[in-house]
Design an enzyme around this catalytic site. Structure first.
Site, PDB file in Angstrom:
ATOM      1  N   LYS A   1      -5.758 -14.625  -8.978  1.00  0.00           N
ATOM      2  CA  LYS A   1      -4.729 -13.834  -9.655  1.00  0.00           C
ATOM      3  C   LYS A   1      -3.952 -14.700 -10.654  1.00  0.00           C
ATOM      4  O   LYS A   1      -3.567 -14.219 -11.720  1.00  0.00           O
ATOM      5  CB  LYS A   1      -3.783 -13.211  -8.637  1.00  0.00           C
ATOM      6  CG  LYS A   1      -4.462 -12.151  -7.754  1.00  0.00           C
ATOM      7  CD  LYS A   1      -3.434 -11.458  -6.863  1.00  0.00           C
ATOM      8  CE  LYS A   1      -4.058 -10.816  -5.639  1.00  0.00           C
ATOM      9  NZ  LYS A   1      -4.999  -9.746  -5.921  1.00  0.00           N
TER      10      LYS A   1
ATOM     11  N   GLU B   1       6.379 -12.505  -7.310  1.00  0.00           N
ATOM     12  CA  GLU B   1       6.456 -11.415  -8.273  1.00  0.00           C
ATOM     13  C   GLU B   1       7.642 -10.556  -7.895  1.00  0.00           C
ATOM     14  O   GLU B   1       8.002 -10.486  -6.720  1.00  0.00           O
ATOM     15  CB  GLU B   1       5.201 -10.534  -8.122  1.00  0.00           C
ATOM     16  CG  GLU B   1       4.241 -10.624  -9.280  1.00  0.00           C
ATOM     17  CD  GLU B   1       2.990  -9.788  -9.090  1.00  0.00           C
ATOM     18  OE1 GLU B   1       1.954 -10.236  -9.571  1.00  0.00           O
ATOM     19  OE2 GLU B   1       3.032  -8.710  -8.474  1.00  0.00           O
TER      20      GLU B   1
ATOM     21  N   HIS C   1      -1.958  -0.871   2.049  1.00  0.00           N
ATOM     22  CA  HIS C   1      -2.299  -1.271   0.684  1.00  0.00           C
ATOM     23  C   HIS C   1      -3.728  -0.937   0.312  1.00  0.00           C
ATOM     24  O   HIS C   1      -4.292  -1.503  -0.619  1.00  0.00           O
ATOM     25  CB  HIS C   1      -2.068  -2.772   0.450  1.00  0.00           C
ATOM     26  CG  HIS C   1      -0.636  -3.184   0.581  1.00  0.00           C
ATOM     27  ND1 HIS C   1       0.344  -2.695  -0.229  1.00  0.00           N
ATOM     28  CD2 HIS C   1      -0.040  -4.033   1.430  1.00  0.00           C
ATOM     29  CE1 HIS C   1       1.493  -3.219   0.114  1.00  0.00           C
ATOM     30  NE2 HIS C   1       1.294  -4.033   1.139  1.00  0.00           N
TER      31      HIS C   1
ATOM     32  N   ARG D   1     -16.205  -5.626 -10.757  1.00  0.00           N
ATOM     33  CA  ARG D   1     -17.311  -4.945 -10.077  1.00  0.00           C
ATOM     34  C   ARG D   1     -17.150  -3.441 -10.255  1.00  0.00           C
ATOM     35  O   ARG D   1     -16.154  -2.977 -10.804  1.00  0.00           O
ATOM     36  CB  ARG D   1     -17.251  -5.256  -8.588  1.00  0.00           C
ATOM     37  CG  ARG D   1     -15.907  -4.807  -8.015  1.00  0.00           C
ATOM     38  CD  ARG D   1     -15.768  -5.046  -6.537  1.00  0.00           C
ATOM     39  NE  ARG D   1     -14.379  -5.177  -6.164  1.00  0.00           N
ATOM     40  CZ  ARG D   1     -13.569  -4.183  -5.853  1.00  0.00           C
ATOM     41  NH1 ARG D   1     -13.999  -2.947  -5.850  1.00  0.00           N
ATOM     42  NH2 ARG D   1     -12.310  -4.401  -5.554  1.00  0.00           N
TER      43      ARG D   1
HETATM   44  P1  ADP Z   1     -11.558  -0.572  -4.388  1.00  0.00           P
HETATM   45  O1  ADP Z   1     -10.646  -1.544  -5.069  1.00  0.00           O
HETATM   46  O2  ADP Z   1     -12.974  -0.652  -4.860  1.00  0.00           O
HETATM   47  O3  ADP Z   1     -11.052   0.816  -4.360  1.00  0.00           O
HETATM   48  P2  ADP Z   1     -10.425  -1.516  -1.928  1.00  0.00           P
HETATM   49  O4  ADP Z   1      -9.212  -1.843  -2.710  1.00  0.00           O
HETATM   50  O5  ADP Z   1     -10.277  -0.626  -0.748  1.00  0.00           O
HETATM   51  O6  ADP Z   1     -11.625  -0.983  -2.865  1.00  0.00           O
HETATM   52  O7  ADP Z   1     -11.049  -2.859  -1.397  1.00  0.00           O
HETATM   53  C1  ADP Z   1     -11.372  -3.817  -2.335  1.00  0.00           C
HETATM   54  C2  ADP Z   1     -12.711  -4.393  -2.019  1.00  0.00           C
HETATM   55  O8  ADP Z   1     -12.573  -5.378  -1.033  1.00  0.00           O
HETATM   56  C3  ADP Z   1     -13.739  -3.394  -1.536  1.00  0.00           C
HETATM   57  O9  ADP Z   1     -14.932  -3.708  -2.155  1.00  0.00           O
HETATM   58  C4  ADP Z   1     -13.813  -3.622  -0.032  1.00  0.00           C
HETATM   59  O10 ADP Z   1     -15.116  -3.409   0.463  1.00  0.00           O
HETATM   60  C5  ADP Z   1     -13.439  -5.094   0.045  1.00  0.00           C
HETATM   61  N1  ADP Z   1     -12.674  -5.405   1.212  1.00  0.00           N
HETATM   62  C6  ADP Z   1     -11.638  -4.724   1.732  1.00  0.00           C
HETATM   63  N2  ADP Z   1     -11.163  -5.325   2.818  1.00  0.00           N
HETATM   64  C7  ADP Z   1     -11.919  -6.440   2.987  1.00  0.00           C
HETATM   65  C8  ADP Z   1     -11.942  -7.507   3.923  1.00  0.00           C
HETATM   66  N3  ADP Z   1     -11.112  -7.559   4.937  1.00  0.00           N
HETATM   67  N4  ADP Z   1     -12.849  -8.486   3.779  1.00  0.00           N
HETATM   68  C9  ADP Z   1     -13.724  -8.450   2.774  1.00  0.00           C
HETATM   69  N5  ADP Z   1     -13.757  -7.484   1.854  1.00  0.00           N
HETATM   70  C10 ADP Z   1     -12.873  -6.493   1.951  1.00  0.00           C
HETATM   71  P1  ADP Z   2      -5.361  -6.912  -3.999  1.00  0.00           P
HETATM   72  O1  ADP Z   2      -6.158  -8.038  -4.541  1.00  0.00           O
HETATM   73  O2  ADP Z   2      -5.122  -7.031  -2.538  1.00  0.00           O
HETATM   74  O3  ADP Z   2      -5.902  -5.571  -4.425  1.00  0.00           O
HETATM   75  P2  ADP Z   2      -3.132  -6.313  -5.819  1.00  0.00           P
HETATM   76  O4  ADP Z   2      -2.345  -7.280  -6.607  1.00  0.00           O
HETATM   77  O5  ADP Z   2      -4.066  -5.442  -6.579  1.00  0.00           O
HETATM   78  O6  ADP Z   2      -3.903  -7.102  -4.661  1.00  0.00           O
HETATM   79  O7  ADP Z   2      -2.128  -5.401  -4.970  1.00  0.00           O
HETATM   80  C1  ADP Z   2      -2.558  -4.470  -4.006  1.00  0.00           C
HETATM   81  C2  ADP Z   2      -1.502  -3.403  -3.792  1.00  0.00           C
HETATM   82  O8  ADP Z   2      -0.247  -3.973  -3.385  1.00  0.00           O
HETATM   83  C3  ADP Z   2      -1.162  -2.592  -5.033  1.00  0.00           C
HETATM   84  O9  ADP Z   2      -2.016  -1.500  -5.193  1.00  0.00           O
HETATM   85  C4  ADP Z   2       0.270  -2.155  -4.746  1.00  0.00           C
HETATM   86  O10 ADP Z   2       0.251  -1.031  -3.879  1.00  0.00           O
HETATM   87  C5  ADP Z   2       0.856  -3.332  -3.995  1.00  0.00           C
HETATM   88  N1  ADP Z   2       1.555  -4.271  -4.914  1.00  0.00           N
HETATM   89  C6  ADP Z   2       1.003  -5.312  -5.574  1.00  0.00           C
HETATM   90  N2  ADP Z   2       1.920  -5.964  -6.333  1.00  0.00           N
HETATM   91  C7  ADP Z   2       3.083  -5.326  -6.145  1.00  0.00           C
HETATM   92  C8  ADP Z   2       4.425  -5.510  -6.657  1.00  0.00           C
HETATM   93  N3  ADP Z   2       4.740  -6.495  -7.501  1.00  0.00           N
HETATM   94  N4  ADP Z   2       5.377  -4.654  -6.246  1.00  0.00           N
HETATM   95  C9  ADP Z   2       5.099  -3.668  -5.377  1.00  0.00           C
HETATM   96  N5  ADP Z   2       3.875  -3.448  -4.863  1.00  0.00           N
HETATM   97  C10 ADP Z   2       2.874  -4.247  -5.229  1.00  0.00           C
END
Ligand code: ADP
Ligand code: ADP
Ligand code: MG
Length: 497
Positions: free
Chosen positions: A118, A202, A237, A294
């Site tokens: 990130k 953040e 989340h 992906r």
């Molecule tokens: P997407 O972003 O495609 O909607 P998710 O946010 O639910 O899917 O999960 C992000 C990706 O990480 C998916 O491809 C899911 O299979 C994978 N994932 C979720 N949890 C885990 C975990 N604990 N370990 C490894 N991969 C994970």
């Molecule tokens: P991941 O790699 O686990 O998907 P993200 O940065 O995409 O991490 O965050 C996952 C989720 O966490 C977001 O969809 C949102 O719901 C919450 N989130 C992330 N950053 C923030 C933020 N700065 N403030 C509030 N919620 C957040």
């Protein structure tokens, strides 16, 4: 141009099937890989060839990069599609595949690497004027200095692991007093969970929506956006309901977000299908979160509104073809919703409810699509993600799509395990969802397990009482008739004698 003749899908379940379907349509031979837990899976039967990788745990099967490459070389495979999860965002795997002279259906290993962190991603896009959530730009090394920065940003703040994913590795800090303790914990958690202790802070957006943009880029530098998906209904989340377009994005906002997403993709020379995630605050300001390199789980809603098969586009791009359309050729047609059907019990904290699919009957009809990887009678293995299926609908507008989804959920008939269908049915009928006024806190704000019990209105209760009286009367009447008949029969009998 490098025409793909044989494709190996390094994944399982619904996504393996979904990718192979398109490959077959394009005249490409398909190879499945599987673990011993998936011997009877539909994806294994569907493929032209299938190879068992090993025992059920992923690290002894689906994550065996070298073994998968060996299978490719043995069977004359010329391309690998990683699906999502597993090896899909593993830069080393992408590199090894490419080094073996095989096409990796996805971006370059460098792009995966940059966007997999990130912090590296924030650095890469910093020169492009993309709006970012206020926070630190580098990994926290000096905790007292970070505390000063946190006070400047203003509490609550969020500590995030740079290598985090799947909703893991985040901590909310409400007050300054908790800062040091939470920071120390976050660093050691990140170290043990991701093997990388880099964390940053953040601003915590208190009422956020999660809105993401689908992009496609070719190997010739052309990049387009295929509009947004709203994924704000989440538990832990992780999303459960997704839709396209979003109920709150105006054409101007869509254009601004789309153009920002294209710049993010340009920042890492992106090619293939990718998703740029944004967090949106109450005033509808959007900020870059991260890029997923992906195909996403929820890609079908984009396919439904654009009429484009994203897997087909991925394969064409991987072959070296230029994108067959320009930004101005893309249009949004109608509205699409997706619900994820997980083997989870919404009455019990959404804990996995693994078992056998005793009954499994899918909904059908115009504008209804089910992407799944199971059949009736199969067991949901405990080793992998508990997602059974994705139910997707498409209709002329949001209201019609919601109605269609409710009908489809009512038609879906699953017994043997608990699923998230009842929860999704509750969300779709909720005023906050119907009006579009919701955020990522939907579950915390509106959901308790008793919401899944049948809720009778006063009117319905009156009707129920009336029905009870009616039934009782009929029952009493029948008893009377029965005894009358008895008397009659006795009378006849007496007469006969
Ligand atoms: P997407 O972003 O495609 O909607 P998710 O946010 O639910 O899917 O999960 C992000 C990706 O990480 C998916 O491809 C899911 O299979 C994978 N994932 C979720 N949890 C885990 C975990 N604990 N370990 C490894 N991969 C994970
Ligand atoms: P991941 O790699 O686990 O998907 P993200 O940065 O995409 O991490 O965050 C996952 C989720 O966490 C977001 O969809 C949102 O719901 C919450 N989130 C992330 N950053 C923030 C933020 N700065 N403030 C509030 N919620 C957040
Ligand atoms: Mg994310």
């Amino acid at each position: 141009m490098n025409k793909i003749k044989k494709l190996l899908v390094a994944n399982r379940g619904e996504i393996a099937l979904r990718v192979m379907r398109t490959a077959k349509e394009m005249g490409i031979q398909t190879v499945a890989v599987y673990s011993e837990a998936d011997t009877h899976s539909p994806h294994v039967k569907f493929a032209d060839e299938a190879v068992c990788l090993g025992p059920p745990p992923s690290n002894q099967s689906y994550l065996l990069a070298d073994k998968i490459i060996e299978v490719c070389l043995e069977l004359g495979v010329d391309a690998v599609h990683p699906g999502y999860g597993f090896l899909s965002e593993n830069a080393n795997f992408a590199r090894k595949v490419t080094d073996a002279g095989i096409i990796f259906v996805g971006p370059s290993p460098q792009a995966i690497e940059v966007m997999g962190s990130k912090l590296a991603a924030k650095h890469a896009v910093s020169a492009y004027g993309i709006p970012m959530v206020p926070g630190t730009e580098d990994a926290i090394a000096d905790i007292p200095a970070a505390k000063v920065k946190a006070a400047e940003i203003g509490y609550p703040i969020l500590i995030k692991a740079s290598a985090g994913g799947g909703g893991k590795g985040m901590r909310i800090v409400e007050h300054e007093e908790e800062f040091e303790e939470q920071m120390n914990r976050a660093i050691s958690e990140a170290q043990s969970a991701f093997g990388d202790g880099a964390v940053f802070i953040e601003k915590y957006i208190t009422s956020p929506r999660h809105i993401e943009i689908q992009v496609l880029g070719d190997l010739h530098g052309n990049i387009v956006y295929l509009f947004e998906r709203e994924c704000s209904v989440q538990r832990r989340h992780q999303r459960v309901i997704e839709e396209a377009p979003s109920a709150v994005v105006s054409p101007e906002m869509r254009k601004a977000m789309g153009e920002a997403a294209v710049k993010v993709a340009q920042a890492c020379n992106y090619h293939g299908a990718g998703t740029v995630e944004f967090i949106v605050d109450e005033q509808l300001n959007f900020y870059f979160l991260e890029m997923n390199t992906r195909l996403q789980v929820e890609h079908p809603v984009t396919e439904m509104i654009t009429g484009k098969d994203l897997v087909r586009e991925q394969l064409l791009i991987a072959e070296g073809n230029p994108l067959p359309f320009k930004q101005e050729d893309l249009r949004i047609n109608g509205h699409s919703l997706e619900v994820r059907v997980y083997a989870e019990d919404p009455r019990n904290n959404f804990l996995p409810d693994i078992g056998r699919l005793q009954t499994y009957i899918r909904p059908t009809g115009a504008g209804v699509r089910v992407d799944d990887g199971f059949e009736q009678g199969m067991d949901i293995p405990i080793y992998y993600d508990p997602m059974i299926a994705k139910l997707i609908v498409h209709d002329v507008d949001r209201e019609a799509a919601i109605q269609k989804m409710i009908k489809a959920i009512d038609e879906y008939y699953i017994t043997g395990i608990e699923t998230t269908l009842s929860f999704c049915r509750f969300v779709l009928g909720h005023e906050a969802f119907k009006s579009g006024q919701f955020d990522t806190k939907f579950v915390e704000k509106y959901f308790t397990p008793d919401k899944l019990d049948i809720q009778w209105s006063a009117e319905e209760l009156k009707l129920l009482a009336a029905l009870g009286v009616e039934l009782y009367d009929r029952h009493k009447n029948r008893l009377q008739l029965k005894s009358d008949a008895g008397i009659t029969r006795t009378k006849w009998k007496n007469r006969l004698i």
